[in-house]
Scaffold this motif. Sequence first.
Motif, PDB file in Angstrom:
ATOM      1  N   THR B  77       0.838  -1.202   0.000  1.00 10.31           N
ATOM      2  CA  THR B  77       0.000   0.000   0.000  1.00 10.31           C
ATOM      3  C   THR B  77       0.870   1.248   0.000  1.00 10.31           C
ATOM      4  O   THR B  77       0.611   2.209  -0.732  1.00 10.31           O
ATOM      5  CB  THR B  77      -0.923  -0.001   1.243  1.00 10.31           C
ATOM      6  OG1 THR B  77      -1.633  -1.234   1.264  1.00 10.31           O
ATOM      7  CG2 THR B  77      -1.913   1.143   1.199  1.00 10.31           C
ATOM      8  N   GLU B  78       1.903   1.211   0.809  1.00 10.90           N
ATOM      9  CA  GLU B  78       2.815   2.353   0.876  1.00 10.90           C
ATOM     10  C   GLU B  78       3.513   2.575  -0.467  1.00 10.90           C
ATOM     11  O   GLU B  78       3.629   3.716  -0.938  1.00 10.90           O
ATOM     12  CB  GLU B  78       3.851   2.104   1.977  1.00 10.90           C
ATOM     13  CG  GLU B  78       4.604   3.358   2.362  1.00 10.90           C
ATOM     14  CD  GLU B  78       5.691   3.071   3.390  1.00 10.90           C
ATOM     15  OE1 GLU B  78       5.572   2.068   4.119  1.00 10.90           O
ATOM     16  OE2 GLU B  78       6.665   3.844   3.434  1.00 10.90           O
ATOM     17  N   GLN B  81       1.031   4.120  -2.820  1.00  9.58           N
ATOM     18  CA  GLN B  81       0.790   5.529  -2.473  1.00  9.58           C
ATOM     19  C   GLN B  81       1.947   6.404  -2.943  1.00  9.58           C
ATOM     20  O   GLN B  81       1.743   7.498  -3.471  1.00  9.58           O
ATOM     21  CB  GLN B  81       0.624   5.690  -0.955  1.00  9.58           C
ATOM     22  CG  GLN B  81      -0.677   5.132  -0.404  1.00  9.58           C
ATOM     23  CD  GLN B  81      -1.879   6.030  -0.682  1.00  9.58           C
ATOM     24  OE1 GLN B  81      -1.791   6.984  -1.443  1.00  9.58           O
ATOM     25  NE2 GLN B  81      -3.012   5.699  -0.075  1.00  9.58           N
ATOM     26  N   LYS B  82       3.164   5.902  -2.736  1.00 14.47           N
ATOM     27  CA  LYS B  82       4.344   6.664  -3.180  1.00 14.47           C
ATOM     28  C   LYS B  82       4.344   6.799  -4.702  1.00 14.47           C
ATOM     29  O   LYS B  82       4.691   7.840  -5.246  1.00 14.47           O
ATOM     30  CB  LYS B  82       5.626   5.965  -2.722  1.00 14.47           C
ATOM     31  CG  LYS B  82       5.966   6.233  -1.268  1.00 14.47           C
ATOM     32  CD  LYS B  82       7.289   5.574  -0.935  1.00 14.47           C
ATOM     33  CE  LYS B  82       7.677   5.823   0.512  1.00 14.47           C
ATOM     34  NZ  LYS B  82       8.811   4.962   0.926  1.00 14.47           N
ATOM     35  N   ALA B  84       1.724   6.850  -6.639  1.00  9.08           N
ATOM     36  CA  ALA B  84       0.708   7.862  -6.979  1.00  9.08           C
ATOM     37  C   ALA B  84       1.251   9.271  -6.753  1.00  9.08           C
ATOM     38  O   ALA B  84       1.097  10.161  -7.601  1.00  9.08           O
ATOM     39  CB  ALA B  84      -0.545   7.629  -6.140  1.00  9.08           C
ATOM     40  N   GLY B  85       1.906   9.463  -5.620  1.00  4.89           N
ATOM     41  CA  GLY B  85       2.473  10.772  -5.307  1.00  4.89           C
ATOM     42  C   GLY B  85       3.533  11.186  -6.308  1.00  4.89           C
ATOM     43  O   GLY B  85       3.570  12.341  -6.761  1.00  4.89           O
TER      44      GLY B  85
END
Lengths: 203, 156
Positions: B77-78, B81-82, B84-85
């Motif tokens: 998940t992390e 998320q990274k 996506a960022g």
Amino acid sequence: MKIVILGGFLGAGKTTVLLQYARSLISHSRQTDNPVVILENEISEAGVDNQLLTRRHFLVKNIFSGCICCTSSAQLEESVREIEQNYSPEYLLIESTGMAYPDSVLHTLEACGYRNTGILALVDCKRWSKVKCAMPDFVTSQLKDASVILANKVDLVDEEARKAVIEDIRRYNSGARIFPISAIQEQPDTLWTQITTLCLNRE
Amino acid sequence: MMTKNRKNTNDPSIPEETEKQQCRQAEEPSDHNHHHHDHQNTFSLPLVDVDVLDHAVIGTVKCRIPGQYEEARAMLTEAMQKTAGDVESSGGLIGHIKAYVREECRTCMISITEAGDMQKKEDESPSLYVDNAAIVFGISGTELENILKRNFAAWL
């Protein structure tokens, strides 16, 4: 065989809707064997959606090699005919890629003689403005021939934004019925019944 | 006709696509015609693959994350998320970043060489098998590839 095409941009919630819609169709079908078949067309090699649907025991067929609205339209016809011959489902749900033009899929199917067919389109209310600005032609094509449009993720926007999105959607398709929903919540069965009637009884 | 380009990290001879788009609006081609890409039925993990289709850049990561389910899922998940960022901070638009994960805890190899004789080799090595798709716009295939390689580096 009745065919509903699910359209909508990437991440609009097509698979989430499909899970509920397929369950509802199965529960109402008079057919015990293969009442619903799902035809998945995924853009990525990862094949995420088909794994999820298969794991939940739906009968899923896949078209991986290209997009069914253009390069794989012949494969679409072949797959639909194969499904009809092998499973004779009451309903075929086609989940197009988030990059597909569902109107092209509809026209392909109609040209093959499948008349009992309609488009259920989804819009992500939260990302509506962003997607509409980035891909205007795309949005037009995805919405213009839909019989029903689900304005999804209304739980992520306020009332004012929700109204604005719905008003905006009407500019793309004034004839479609628009339902605001939050597909992560269980929707009433009457909604799915209504959607089926609207999609499959086009004038 | 749309442009199609594919960059498989295992094949450096495949050319990279054209320069990064400067405009955030992804103009759709009037002649909409997606490419045909072959899906591999067999592949060895890990795999990072990038396709360019019209203006969409499609990244695929298939990998194995060792560890217990919850811990491995949190790490994945992390990483997503990274990713996506990083896509957004590079000026890109996220179409969809999604993954399907399945857990494998116990395996067993059963071997028979004579009737009545059997050997079993049990193995317990919990891990998650990940199929991750990142479909984005407004950045190049090389940029997405670098982002994916950076954020999934621990499992590649």
